[in-house]
Design a protein around this motif. Sequence first.
Motif, PDB file in Angstrom:
ATOM      1  N   LEU A 226      -4.085  22.036 -18.145  1.00  0.00           N
ATOM      2  CA  LEU A 226      -5.245  21.356 -17.571  1.00  0.00           C
ATOM      3  C   LEU A 226      -6.505  22.129 -17.899  1.00  0.00           C
ATOM      4  O   LEU A 226      -6.537  23.352 -17.790  1.00  0.00           O
ATOM      5  N   THR A 227      -7.532  21.400 -18.281  1.00  0.00           N
ATOM      6  CA  THR A 227      -8.870  21.959 -18.467  1.00  0.00           C
ATOM      7  C   THR A 227      -9.809  21.187 -17.552  1.00  0.00           C
ATOM      8  O   THR A 227      -9.759  19.953 -17.513  1.00  0.00           O
ATOM      9  N   VAL A 228     -10.624  21.914 -16.807  1.00  0.00           N
ATOM     10  CA  VAL A 228     -11.548  21.285 -15.861  1.00  0.00           C
ATOM     11  C   VAL A 228     -12.959  21.779 -16.143  1.00  0.00           C
ATOM     12  O   VAL A 228     -13.182  22.970 -16.380  1.00  0.00           O
ATOM     13  N   GLU A 229     -13.910  20.849 -16.110  1.00  0.00           N
ATOM     14  CA  GLU A 229     -15.313  21.206 -16.263  1.00  0.00           C
ATOM     15  C   GLU A 229     -16.180  20.233 -15.483  1.00  0.00           C
ATOM     16  O   GLU A 229     -15.760  19.125 -15.174  1.00  0.00           O
TER      17      GLU A 229
ATOM     18  N   VAL B 245     -16.911  15.371 -12.433  1.00  0.00           N
ATOM     19  CA  VAL B 245     -15.929  16.371 -12.826  1.00  0.00           C
ATOM     20  C   VAL B 245     -15.073  15.755 -13.924  1.00  0.00           C
ATOM     21  O   VAL B 245     -14.692  14.589 -13.835  1.00  0.00           O
ATOM     22  N   CYS B 246     -14.766  16.535 -14.963  1.00  0.00           N
ATOM     23  CA  CYS B 246     -13.879  16.104 -16.042  1.00  0.00           C
ATOM     24  C   CYS B 246     -12.605  16.941 -15.987  1.00  0.00           C
ATOM     25  O   CYS B 246     -12.675  18.170 -15.911  1.00  0.00           O
ATOM     26  N   ALA B 247     -11.465  16.274 -16.033  1.00  0.00           N
ATOM     27  CA  ALA B 247     -10.176  16.958 -16.033  1.00  0.00           C
ATOM     28  C   ALA B 247      -9.338  16.396 -17.167  1.00  0.00           C
ATOM     29  O   ALA B 247      -9.174  15.181 -17.277  1.00  0.00           O
TER      30      ALA B 247
ATOM     31  N   TRP C  45      -5.618  16.649 -18.871  1.00  0.00           N
ATOM     32  CA  TRP C  45      -4.233  17.098 -18.740  1.00  0.00           C
ATOM     33  C   TRP C  45      -3.544  17.031 -20.087  1.00  0.00           C
ATOM     34  O   TRP C  45      -3.808  16.142 -20.889  1.00  0.00           O
TER      35      TRP C  45
ATOM     36  N   TYR D 251      -9.646  20.897  -9.294  1.00  0.00           N
ATOM     37  CA  TYR D 251     -10.821  20.042  -9.457  1.00  0.00           C
ATOM     38  C   TYR D 251     -11.330  19.459  -8.163  1.00  0.00           C
ATOM     39  O   TYR D 251     -12.514  19.148  -8.044  1.00  0.00           O
TER      40      TYR D 251
ATOM     41  N   ILE E  17     -14.847  11.533 -10.626  1.00  0.00           N
ATOM     42  CA  ILE E  17     -14.026  12.329 -11.533  1.00  0.00           C
ATOM     43  C   ILE E  17     -13.545  11.459 -12.681  1.00  0.00           C
ATOM     44  O   ILE E  17     -13.219  10.282 -12.501  1.00  0.00           O
TER      45      ILE E  17
ATOM     46  N   ILE F 117     -10.619  11.601 -15.479  1.00  0.00           N
ATOM     47  CA  ILE F 117      -9.365  12.282 -15.795  1.00  0.00           C
ATOM     48  C   ILE F 117      -8.785  11.698 -17.076  1.00  0.00           C
ATOM     49  O   ILE F 117      -8.629  10.488 -17.192  1.00  0.00           O
TER      50      ILE F 117
ATOM     51  N   THR G  57     -19.103  24.255 -17.467  1.00  0.00           N
ATOM     52  CA  THR G  57     -17.679  24.291 -17.208  1.00  0.00           C
ATOM     53  C   THR G  57     -17.395  25.304 -16.117  1.00  0.00           C
ATOM     54  O   THR G  57     -18.102  26.293 -15.970  1.00  0.00           O
TER      55      THR G  57
END
Length: 151
Positions: free
Chosen positions: A14-17, A25-27, A29, A45, A57, A59, A150
Amino acid sequence: MRQELRNAFGNVCLTVEVDTVNGWVCATWQGYPTPDSIRKGVSLYTSLFKGWGLDCILIDTRSMIGTWDHSLEWMLHKWAPRAARAGLRYYALVATPGTFAASTATDFHSRLISFKARIFDEMEAAKAWLSLYATPQQRGFYHPTGGTVTV
């Protein structure tokens, strides 16, 4: 700065920014989701909604392999109400049609009552939908680095 969650093998799952330009929020997977990675990931997140005053968000599960059905009940009954209390109001999920991840997302969407959610096949459609709800107060956060921040 970018926040990443790694699985037991050391691979990023997972990368979250925080997208300060759009106000969400951007996630993203990837790989095989486990109950542990799902719980840690959504907690990561969710902490950003209240901290940044965001309610949207985006995703991306297009690189997710397999299902997250093992975490569906927890997501619906534990996480979703917690995320709504943290400020989440609009949830856009992009999934590849015909995959196990998309099937679980559809089930999640059909049973969700804590906030408004939509499932999309294309990223641009998801962004267009979220942009209807991201309020002007959420756009244009000041941050010394500018642009997308981020976390």
